[in-house]
Design an enzyme around this catalytic site. Structure first.
Site, short mmCIF file in Angstrom:
data_model
loop_
_atom_site.label_atom_id
_atom_site.label_comp_id
_atom_site.label_asym_id
_atom_site.label_seq_id
_atom_site.Cartn_x
_atom_site.Cartn_y
_atom_site.Cartn_z
N ALA A 170 -4.28 1.70 1.08
CA ALA A 170 -3.85 0.38 1.73
C ALA A 170 -3.36 0.75 3.19
O ALA A 170 -3.20 1.66 3.34
CB ALA A 170 -2.52 -0.35 1.12
N LYS A 171 -3.34 -0.28 4.04
CA LYS A 171 -3.10 -0.30 5.50
C LYS A 171 -2.64 -1.70 6.18
O LYS A 171 -3.17 -2.54 5.40
CB LYS A 171 -4.20 0.33 6.41
CG LYS A 171 -3.64 1.25 7.59
CD LYS A 171 -3.09 2.63 7.21
CE LYS A 171 -2.87 3.52 8.45
NZ LYS A 171 -2.45 4.77 7.99
N GLY A 172 -2.04 -1.45 6.94
CA GLY A 172 -1.44 -2.95 7.52
C GLY A 172 -0.32 -2.51 8.46
O GLY A 172 0.03 -1.71 9.03
#
Length: 428
Positions: A117-119
């Site tokens: 995940a990333k953000g």
């Protein structure tokens, strides 16, 4: 599911590729060496979820500013999503998708039970006061509350965020859940469930992988010269660890420039960028060099540990290091990768070399779930063991399949993900 070919170009790489296109290209190269079905490749080529939110924040002036935030979650087949939250003006869903995919491969290479995940938030954190950063973080946590949690998605610090950011995020989430939930994030202060050794872990992991690689190529670490671009947390910790083992670190740099001493630098005396933002540029060294000059020094080991896309088609032929170990995410472009392959310069990829951070994040997650904190010695011993095991697995794949290191790391990752996907199947 209908089959759609990933955005991949089999022609020679160009420098105009986006990070997402680069990740797809690396995926396609590894897929060609594996017996993965087109349907499986199709699933791997897309994120599971992309969340975009608006974040209204009251500024200190009383005005309300609305920021844009996002979270990309990629392929949870092996466990909860895991990855950083960054505060940066260039945050985008496309870049976050690429980085989330890289985190999926990284977790699989390390055999951790996570997906990627990333953000983050589109903002320059330098323009925010401390109170504004706290209000932004708490509101962002609320906007993401339905999508994160110890068994759903576990954020961590990244560019522009730190342990305090994670503390605010955890507190905001916990207040809404009605109980303290330390496992919702990692990279927290140790006093509220963070893990000893977490901050130094990425650099320590880079050093361990570099040491194992040097040994593999019969280069004694005590006789090795090293140049490190990016003397922040990753680069400084890697430099100091290698220095302890007897390596000769002759050059380091940060955003302000670099220093060079052919007789070797005292890395414990050179302040990291985190310790003093002008520590490198103000350090008394025999020679000042630019970041670009550092990359082409005549050394045994080059560690790009700053930003992405610094080794390109324009400078790859000028790199004189015998080995490159990637400390940053994506420092080598596909075009440079091809040049290094033709020149027989080994490049140890980021998905292996800088996986120390997510590995200790996994340790922190375990400690939070079990409500039992490990000692620093336990963390460091387990990290070293995990990094060596992963390196040995990738090394065996390099030998067995006669492929470059990056392709071997992807093969290891995709094989594990493919096995998990086959075992679980597709519902409904």
């Amino acid at each position: 599911m209908s089959h759609v070919t990933p955005t991949v170009d089999t022609e020679p790489a160009t420098e105009e590729r986006s990070m997402l296109e680069t990740v797809h290209q690396h995926l396609e190269r590894a897929v060609s060496a594996l017996d993965l079905s087109p349907d499986m490749v199709e699933q791997l080529s897309h994120p599971s979820k992309t969340i975009e939110v608006s974040i209204p924040v009251r500024r200190d002036s009383g005005e309300v500013a609305v920021f844009t935030g996002c979270r990309v979650q990629h392929f949870e087949i092996r466990g909860p999503f895991k990855g950083g939250l960054r505060y940066h003006p260039d945050v985008s869903t496309e870049e976050s998708t690429a980085l989330a995919m890289l985190m999926t491969w990284k977790c699989a290479v390390m055999d951790l039970p996570f997906g990627g995940a990333k953000g983050g938030v589109v903002v320059d954190p330098q323009t925010l006061s401390e109170d504004e950063r706290e209000r932004l973080t708490r509101r962002f946590a609320e906007e993401l509350r339905d999508f994160v949690g110890p068994t759903k998605d576990v954020p961590a610090p990244d560019l522009g965020t730190d342990d305090q950011t994670m503390a605010w995020f955890m507190d905001a989430y916990s207040m809404q859940q009605g109980e303290t939930v330390p496992g919702v994030v990692t990279g927290k202060p140790t006093v509220i469930g963070g893990s000893p050794g977490r901050e130094a872990a990425p650099g320590r992991g880079v050093a361990v992988v570099a040491r194992e690689t040097l040994d593999y190529y019969d280069l004694p670490v005590e006789e090795t010269t090293v140049a490190i671009q990016g003397y922040g947390s990753v680069g400084a910790n890697a430099a100091r660890r290698l220095d302890e083992w007897g390596a000769n670190v002759v050059a380091v740099s940060d955003v302000t420039g670099g220093i060079y001493d052919p007789t070797g630098l005292d890395t414990s005396d050179v302040p990291s960028h985190d310790e003093n933002p002008r520590g490198v540029s103000e350090y008394d060294a025999p020679q000042r060099i630019s970041n670009e000059e550092l990359l082409t020094l005549d050394v045994d080991l080059l560690i790009p540990a700053a930003v992405g896309d610094v080794l390109t088609a324009d400078n790859a032929d000028d790199v004189r290091a015998e080995i490159v170990v990637e400390g940053a995410n994506g420092p080598t472009t596909p075009a440079a990768d091809e040049i290094f392959e033709k020149r027989n310069v080994p490049v140890i990829p980021d998905v292996l070399a800088n996986a120390g951070g997510v590995t200790v994040s996994y340790f922190e997650w375990l400690q939070d779930i079990n409500r039992r904190q490990w000692s620093l010695d336990e963390v460091q011993s387990e990290l070293d063991s995990e990094m060596i095991d992963a390196w040995n697995t990738v090394r065996a794949t390099v030998a067995e399949r006669d492929v470059r290191w990056r392709t071997a790391a992807y093969i290891v990752a995709l094989s594990r993900i493919g096995e998990a996907l086959t075992a679980r199947g597709l519902w409904p």
